[in-house]
Design an enzyme around this catalytic site. Structure first.
Site, short mmCIF file in Angstrom:
data_model
loop_
_atom_site.label_atom_id
_atom_site.label_comp_id
_atom_site.label_asym_id
_atom_site.label_seq_id
_atom_site.Cartn_x
_atom_site.Cartn_y
_atom_site.Cartn_z
CG ASP A 1 -2.08 0.94 1.12
OD1 ASP A 1 -2.27 1.51 0.03
OD2 ASP A 1 -2.78 1.13 2.11
CG ASN B 1 2.40 1.65 -5.02
OD1 ASN B 1 3.21 1.41 -4.14
ND2 ASN B 1 1.96 0.73 -5.86
CG HIS C 1 0.63 2.37 -9.28
ND1 HIS C 1 0.30 1.95 -8.01
CD2 HIS C 1 -0.43 3.09 -9.71
CE1 HIS C 1 -0.90 2.41 -7.68
NE2 HIS C 1 -1.37 3.11 -8.70
CB SER D 1 -12.51 -7.95 -6.41
OG SER D 1 -11.91 -9.20 -6.29
CD1 TRP E 1 -12.29 -5.22 -10.84
CD2 TRP E 1 -11.78 -4.26 -12.79
NE1 TRP E 1 -11.65 -6.16 -11.61
CE2 TRP E 1 -11.33 -5.59 -12.82
CE3 TRP E 1 -11.56 -3.45 -13.91
CZ2 TRP E 1 -10.67 -6.14 -13.92
CZ3 TRP E 1 -10.91 -4.00 -15.01
CH2 TRP E 1 -10.48 -5.33 -15.00
CG LEU F 1 9.91 -16.91 -3.60
CD1 LEU F 1 9.60 -16.91 -2.11
CD2 LEU F 1 10.48 -15.53 -3.98
C1 FPP Z 1 -1.65 0.37 -3.40
O1 FPP Z 1 -1.23 1.69 -3.55
C2 FPP Z 1 -1.15 -0.47 -4.45
C3 FPP Z 1 -1.89 -1.03 -5.45
C4 FPP Z 1 -3.35 -0.80 -5.60
C5 FPP Z 1 -1.34 -1.90 -6.45
C6 FPP Z 1 0.02 -2.49 -6.15
C7 FPP Z 1 0.71 -2.60 -7.43
C8 FPP Z 1 2.05 -2.55 -7.64
C9 FPP Z 1 3.08 -2.50 -6.57
C10 FPP Z 1 2.57 -2.52 -9.02
C11 FPP Z 1 2.04 -3.57 -9.94
C12 FPP Z 1 2.21 -4.98 -9.49
C13 FPP Z 1 2.82 -5.97 -10.19
C14 FPP Z 1 2.71 -7.37 -9.71
C15 FPP Z 1 3.57 -5.73 -11.42
P1 FPP Z 1 -2.34 2.80 -3.66
O2 FPP Z 1 -2.46 3.16 -5.10
O3 FPP Z 1 -3.62 2.34 -3.03
O4 FPP Z 1 -1.67 3.94 -2.85
P2 FPP Z 1 -2.43 5.05 -1.99
O5 FPP Z 1 -3.27 4.33 -0.97
O6 FPP Z 1 -1.31 5.82 -1.38
O7 FPP Z 1 -3.25 5.85 -2.95
#
Ligand code: FPP
Length: 252
Positions: free
Chosen positions: A26, A28, A43, A72, A75, A137
């Site tokens: 979480d 990103n 991301h 899920s 989306w 792994l």
């Molecule tokens: C949460 O951050 C993260 C996600 C919804 C997706 C996680 C995806 C990746 C690390 C990259 C893609 C994965 C692969 C396997 C290639 P958020 O966007 O909810 O962050 P925020 O809560 O700060 O807005």
């Protein structure tokens, strides 16, 4: 993943080390916002953190690493962000699959495949097929995954068997349902890590997390590294796991 415990004899000598670590990656978006960058950059840097953590997991003897890559419920995000996340997954598989395979990583996917674009399905199948005999792994990618949906799919499978006359309803217990989930051969997570300070499960591995230990870390996912993983594992080692019993540290 099943609710079956890992045999105590195997687990005994590694009671302080998790066999299975699951991560809610979480933060990103917040990481990017704090730097005035687009969410997509957060991301992208999240994928770099994922590469570091896959390598660190191998080095630290973790045998199963489950990552929540697209839920899920994701989306409901803007189409452009969904496109970014799908693009990153595709690029991750295209660019990293050969290295993962060389490093002995078996890729597994959990989640709903029905309704996904054919090119994504083909890549997911290719990753699973190519790496199916690897044992160093297990990288379990939860993609288009929600725990309630997974439990509902398991219930449907069992209901179909009852309707076909091949199963008696009274034979359905917690073990049967656990064995009908998406990856019943994978042991339940010992340790679940969530980054960015949020303290909730968000529809991730709810069945399998019955006796998991939780470690919540304040840093955002793009900053996560081997030291952070080691620190979460050290915290895990300090926990006393009782599995509803009185003293035992192992799942016997
Ligand atoms: C949460 O951050 C993260 C996600 C919804 C997706 C996680 C995806 C990746 C690390 C990259 C893609 C994965 C692969 C396997 C290639 P958020 O966007 O909810 O962050 P925020 O809560 O700060 O807005």
């Amino acid at each position: 993943m099943s609710s079956a415990a890992v045999p105590a004899s195997k687990e005994q000598d590694r009671a302080d080390r998790p066999l299975h670590v699951a991560i809610i990656m979480d933060g990103n978006g917040r990481w990017a916002a704090a730097r005035g960058l687009p969410r997509a950059e957060g991301h992208r840097r999240g994928v770099e953190a994922l590469r570091r953590v896959v390598r660190a997991s191998r080095e630290l003897g973790v045998l199963y690493l489950t990552i929540f890559s697209f839920s899920s419920e994701n989306w409901s995000r803007p189409a452009s962000e969904i496109g970014d996340l799908f693009g990153l997954l595709k690029r991750f598989i295209r660019n990293d699959l050969a290295t993962l395979h060389r490093d002995g990583v078996r890729v597994r996917i959990i989640g709903e495949r029905v309704g996904l674009e054919p090119d994504i399905c083909a890549l997911l199948n290719e990753a699973e097929e190519l790496t199916r005999d690897n044992t160093r792994l297990n990288l379990v990618v939860a993609f288009n995954y929600g725990s309630r949906q997974e439990i509902a799919r398991a219930a449907q499978r069992l209901a179909r068997e009852v309707a076909q006359g091949s199963r008696d309803p009274s034979s359905i217990d917690a073990d049967t349902l656990g064995r009908s989930l998406d990856a019943p051969d994978i042991p339940d997570p010992d340790l679940i890590i969530r980054t960015s300070g949020e303290q909730r499960l968000s529809n991730f591995l709810m069945w399998q997390a019955a006796y998991s230990e939780f470690v919540f870390v304040p840093m955002h996912w793009p900053d996560f590294d081997k030291a952070a993983l080691e620190s979460a594992i050290a915290e895990y080692a300090r926990r006393e796991r009782r599995f509803g019993g009185l003293v035992a540290k192992t799942a016997s």
